[in-house]
Enzyme design. Structure first.
Site, PDB file in Angstrom:
ATOM      1  CG  HIS A 320     -30.799  72.980  49.326  1.00  0.00           C
ATOM      2  ND1 HIS A 320     -29.472  72.818  49.021  1.00  0.00           N
ATOM      3  CD2 HIS A 320     -31.136  71.886  50.082  1.00  0.00           C
ATOM      4  CE1 HIS A 320     -29.014  71.711  49.571  1.00  0.00           C
ATOM      5  NE2 HIS A 320     -30.001  71.130  50.211  1.00  0.00           N
ATOM      6  CG  ASP A 337     -31.013  68.367  52.098  1.00  0.00           C
ATOM      7  OD1 ASP A 337     -29.912  68.887  51.849  1.00  0.00           O
ATOM      8  OD2 ASP A 337     -32.069  69.023  52.142  1.00  0.00           O
ATOM      9  CB  CYS A 392     -27.778  71.160  46.399  1.00  0.00           C
ATOM     10  SG  CYS A 392     -28.371  72.623  45.498  1.00  0.00           S
TER      11      CYS A 392
END
Length: 437
Positions: A320, A337, A392
């Site tokens: 991630h 995030d 992401c």
């Protein structure tokens, strides 16, 4: 001559439909049992309801009573053609989709979660030990990605998806008392309001550059852009194709472009260390190590304490991407995030120690007063969230883009396809002379 129009009732229409369905039903049964359809036309066969097997003679009745499903084998089964055991394909299709990466991803244990070939094609394990390459794109769904992250990163706190607030629709006065059909006609005549986009539309130059970068006929090993003593190959840039995970080469190169833009504009003064900064400083979030990054500011020829922001990408367990920042104006730390609401528990204390050690090392041993009071700052507005398992890295690039420009983060998941192309175009061009997204 005139035609006689016969009016059909709903009952007669229903009978016609039922008759057609009964005929199809009997044809299916005949095919399953291997008998002629005429066997079902005997007078003793119930038209509807009743137990069908009791009306059939001998062998047919016995077979039907024990029937689970029998299909006539007109063609060889697909499993016979591929040599795979029965059920393997169906089982494989029910498994989570695979991420697009050339590395094997493993959990904290030894078990490999996903194994990828050099062509980014998913490999599905089979019961016979063989490996089947899937022709499906390597798009990873949000729920599959979420389940995997929860297993790999159990200590992280996931951020719930924020649904956009929508006002209750107002019912116009003229709609009162209208029938359903009239309401549908009224709705069809109305035009839905155009959704206001949070990013500018792609230019023709961006479209052309992105198309050349992602789908051009160049060799995978061809260098498409060279700057900052870094050669970016076409194969590395192809991670910006739809559904792919971004690699660190593309993310770090874009952060370098943002660094150059920061120097040439009147916006905030920023330093953009690459994705290895946090990894080395934190020992993969396990052990603080200032020695690993002590000379980074010397090589970059910057004084951290004369800056507004230190902005860096964070590679979380090779699974991630997120963005961290030291906000020297607000005397605190920020974390952006697209899935998690909070960083690792060591994020805040390790950055406090980094500032203290950096101040001592660069300011003649002087202590940085009050650094222990620097805390994680809450975002001024909701952080944009992803709704799939592969964007992401794109979010991480544009978190830095917008934050370093003091711009509100107006992009969202629906903008990701265009932002992938914009990112490809900017990297392909290799120039920092672009407006904030």
């Amino acid at each position: 001559g005139s035609r006689c129009r016969r009016r059909s009732s709903s009952a007669s229409l229903g009978e016609v439909v039922a008759k057609k369905l009964r005929g199809a039903h009997r044809a299916l049964l005949a095919g399953a049992l291997g008998v002629e359809p005429s066997v079902f036309s005997c007078p003793g066969l119930p038209a509807s309801g009743g137990k069908l097997g009791s009306a059939l003679p001998g062998r047919c009745s016995e077979v039907l009573e024990n029937l689970t499903f029998v299909a006539p084998q007109r063609k060889p089964a697909f499993s016979a053609l591929t040599g795979l055991p029965p059920g393997v394909i169906g089982t494989s299709l029910l498994k989570p989709l695979l991420p697009a990466t050339e590395r094997s991803l493993a959990s904290p244990g030894d078990e490999i979660l996903w194994d990828m070939s050099s062509h980014r094609q998913p490999i599905l394990p089979t019961s016979g030990g063989a490996r089947l390459h899937s022709a499906r794109p390597s798009y990873l769904g949000y729920s599959d990605y979420l389940q995997w992250l929860e297993a790999v990163l159990p200590d992280m706190e996931l951020r719930p998806i924020l649904e956009p607030e929508t006002a209750e629709p107002e019912v116009p006065p003229e709609a009162e008392g209208l029938s359903g059909l009239e309401l549908l006609r009224m709705l069809a005549a109305l035009k839905a309001p155009a959704k206001k986009r949070g990013i500018p539309a792609l230019t023709e130059e961006e479209k052309q550059l992105a198309d050349e970068a992602l789908w051009g006929g160049a060799s995978p090993d061809e260098v498409v852009v060279s700057r900052f003593s870094v050669d970016v190959k076409k194969s590395q840039l192809e991670c910006l194709r739809p559904g792919e995970w971004l690699n660190d080469e593309v993310i770090n190169f874009y952060y370098k472009l943002l660094q150059e833009r920061s120097k040439s504009t009147k916006g905030p003064k920023c330093w953009f260390p690459n994705s290895f900064f946090w990894t080395k400083l934190s020992g993969n979030t396990k052990e603080y190590n200032f020695k690993e990054v002590r000379r980074w500011t010397i090589k970059a020829k910057i004084d951290v304490f004369e800056l507004d922001f230190v902005i860096f990408p964070i590679n979380i367990n090779d699974s991630h991407w997120a963005m961290g920042a030291i906000d020297l104006r607000a005397k605190g730390f920020r974390y952006f995030d697209s899935m998690f609401s909070k960083p690792h528990k060591n994020f805040e204390p390790f950055l406090q120690r980094y500032l203290a050690d950096e101040h001592k090392a660069k300011k003649g041993g002087k202590v940085l007063e009050g650094v222990e009071d620097w805390k994680l700052l809450a975002p001024e507005s909701p952080v944009p969230q992803q709704r799939n398992g592969y964007d992401c890295g794109v979010f991480t690039c544009f978190f830095a883009d917008f934050f370093s420009s003091d711009k509100p983060m107006t992009f969202e998941q629906d903008d990701m396809p265009d932002l992938r192309l914009r990112l490809a175009a900017r990297v392909m061009k290799g120039s920092e002379h672009f407006e904030p997204s």
